[in-house]
Structures are given as C-alpha cells and as structure tokens.
Scaffold this active site. Structure first.
Site, PDB file in Angstrom:
ATOM      1  N   HIS A 103      -5.631  -6.599   2.564  1.00  0.00           N
ATOM      2  CA  HIS A 103      -5.765  -5.452   3.462  1.00  0.00           C
ATOM      3  C   HIS A 103      -5.117  -4.229   2.835  1.00  0.00           C
ATOM      4  O   HIS A 103      -4.118  -4.337   2.130  1.00  0.00           O
ATOM      5  CB  HIS A 103      -5.165  -5.738   4.845  1.00  0.00           C
ATOM      6  CG  HIS A 103      -3.761  -6.257   4.811  1.00  0.00           C
ATOM      7  ND1 HIS A 103      -3.453  -7.569   4.509  1.00  0.00           N
ATOM      8  CD2 HIS A 103      -2.583  -5.637   5.003  1.00  0.00           C
ATOM      9  CE1 HIS A 103      -2.150  -7.735   4.541  1.00  0.00           C
ATOM     10  NE2 HIS A 103      -1.578  -6.578   4.824  1.00  0.00           N
ATOM     11  N   HIS A 105      -3.404  -0.626   3.846  1.00  0.00           N
ATOM     12  CA  HIS A 105      -2.806   0.163   4.933  1.00  0.00           C
ATOM     13  C   HIS A 105      -3.177   1.634   4.747  1.00  0.00           C
ATOM     14  O   HIS A 105      -2.972   2.188   3.657  1.00  0.00           O
ATOM     15  CB  HIS A 105      -1.281   0.072   4.888  1.00  0.00           C
ATOM     16  CG  HIS A 105      -0.710  -1.293   5.099  1.00  0.00           C
ATOM     17  ND1 HIS A 105      -0.098  -1.673   6.273  1.00  0.00           N
ATOM     18  CD2 HIS A 105      -0.628  -2.370   4.274  1.00  0.00           C
ATOM     19  CE1 HIS A 105       0.339  -2.925   6.163  1.00  0.00           C
ATOM     20  NE2 HIS A 105       0.029  -3.371   4.957  1.00  0.00           N
TER      21      HIS A 105
END
Ligand code: 5GP
Length: 142
Positions: A103, A105
C-alpha cells in the site's frame, strides 16, 4: 522474505469481508481512508493483485498503483485545501511495514501542521465517511 498471506487485513478488505471508507476503485486498484489518519484525508492505495510489498509486485501493477496515488494526491490537494502531500510506502518490518499487502500512503499536509504519529488515534466513523465522500467526489470530478 515470507510469502504473501491472504488473511492479512487489507486482503480481507479487498475481498469485501471487512468494510472500508472507499475513495476510488478500478479493475486493478482500491483506495480507501486510513482509519488512523496521520492527517485528514490520509488515503491508502492498494493493488488488487496479491503483493506483499514493493519487493514482490509486478512492475505493471506497481505502475498503476503509483499513477493512482498521483490521482488521489491531486484530488486531495483540492478536497482538503492542502498545501502539500506526503507519500509513504514501507517494505517489511524492518522498513516500517505493519500490514503485509502493498500500500502507498497519500497524506495531505497543511503548512506548519505536524502529522500525528502512526496508528495513534482511530478517527470517528462520521468524519471518515464525510472525508471519503469529499475525496471520492474530487477524484470523480478530475
Ligand atoms: P504500514 O503497514 O504502512 O506501516 O501501516 C499500515 C497502515 O494501515 C497504518 O497507517 C494503519 O493506521 C492502517 N490500518 C491498520 N488497520 C487498518 C484497518 O483495519 N483499516 C484501515 N483503513 N486502515 C488500517
């Protein structure tokens, strides 16, 4: 490096087994709000492909994740009247990674305002719902 664990919390969100505050989705990525935002609008961009982190993702999937992070960043500048954007991406425990599905951010920033520490405070559901709606609308309008 350990292999991908399909029971990680983001894999469950991707399968719809757990809820999220979605801001964007297409056939290759999902973007949703971090429930413990370091600043308002803190978003996580994930590939739908099962990748642990940057060390095992295919280059084509990674490229699409980065392009989506840019899309979210541009919309977040408007939606949150931000002055800048911080991008973080952690790999393996030693690299600061806590959840083992890749992922990125995307963290909107205001000049002179420090980010909260990681995972310090769970945001209220109504605030997250409002922020997700605002950011999704800005992405849609772009
Ligand atoms: P990292 O693996 O990049 O170090 O951090 C994982 C991030 O996931 C943290 O910023 C944390 O606040 C966020 N997080 C942890 N659990 C959940 C969850 O159940 N839902 C969402 N949306 N975010 C989470």
């Amino acid at each position: 490096m350990p292999s991908y664990d399909p029971n990680n919390i983001f894999a469950k969100i991707l399968r719809g087994e757990l809820p999220c505050y979605k801001v964007y989705e297409d056939d290759k990525v999902l973007a949703f709000l971090d429930i413990m935002p370091r600043s308002p609008g803190h978003t996580l961009v994930l590939p739908k492909a099962p990748a642990r982190n940057i060390l095992d993702i295919g280059a084509d999937h990674l490229t699409h994740v980065v392009a989506t992070a840019q899309k979210v960043a541009k919309a977040a500048m408007k939606a949150f009247s931000a002055d800048g954007i911080t991008i973080h991406q952690f790999n393996e425990g030693a690299g600061g990674q806590v959840v083992f599905h890749l992922h990125v951010h995307v963290i909107p920033r205001k000049a002179g305002v420090t980010m909260k520490p990681p995972a310090s405070e769970k945001e209220k559901p109504d605030v997250l719902a409002e922020h997700a709606k605002k950011l999704a609308a800005a992405i849609e309008a772009a």
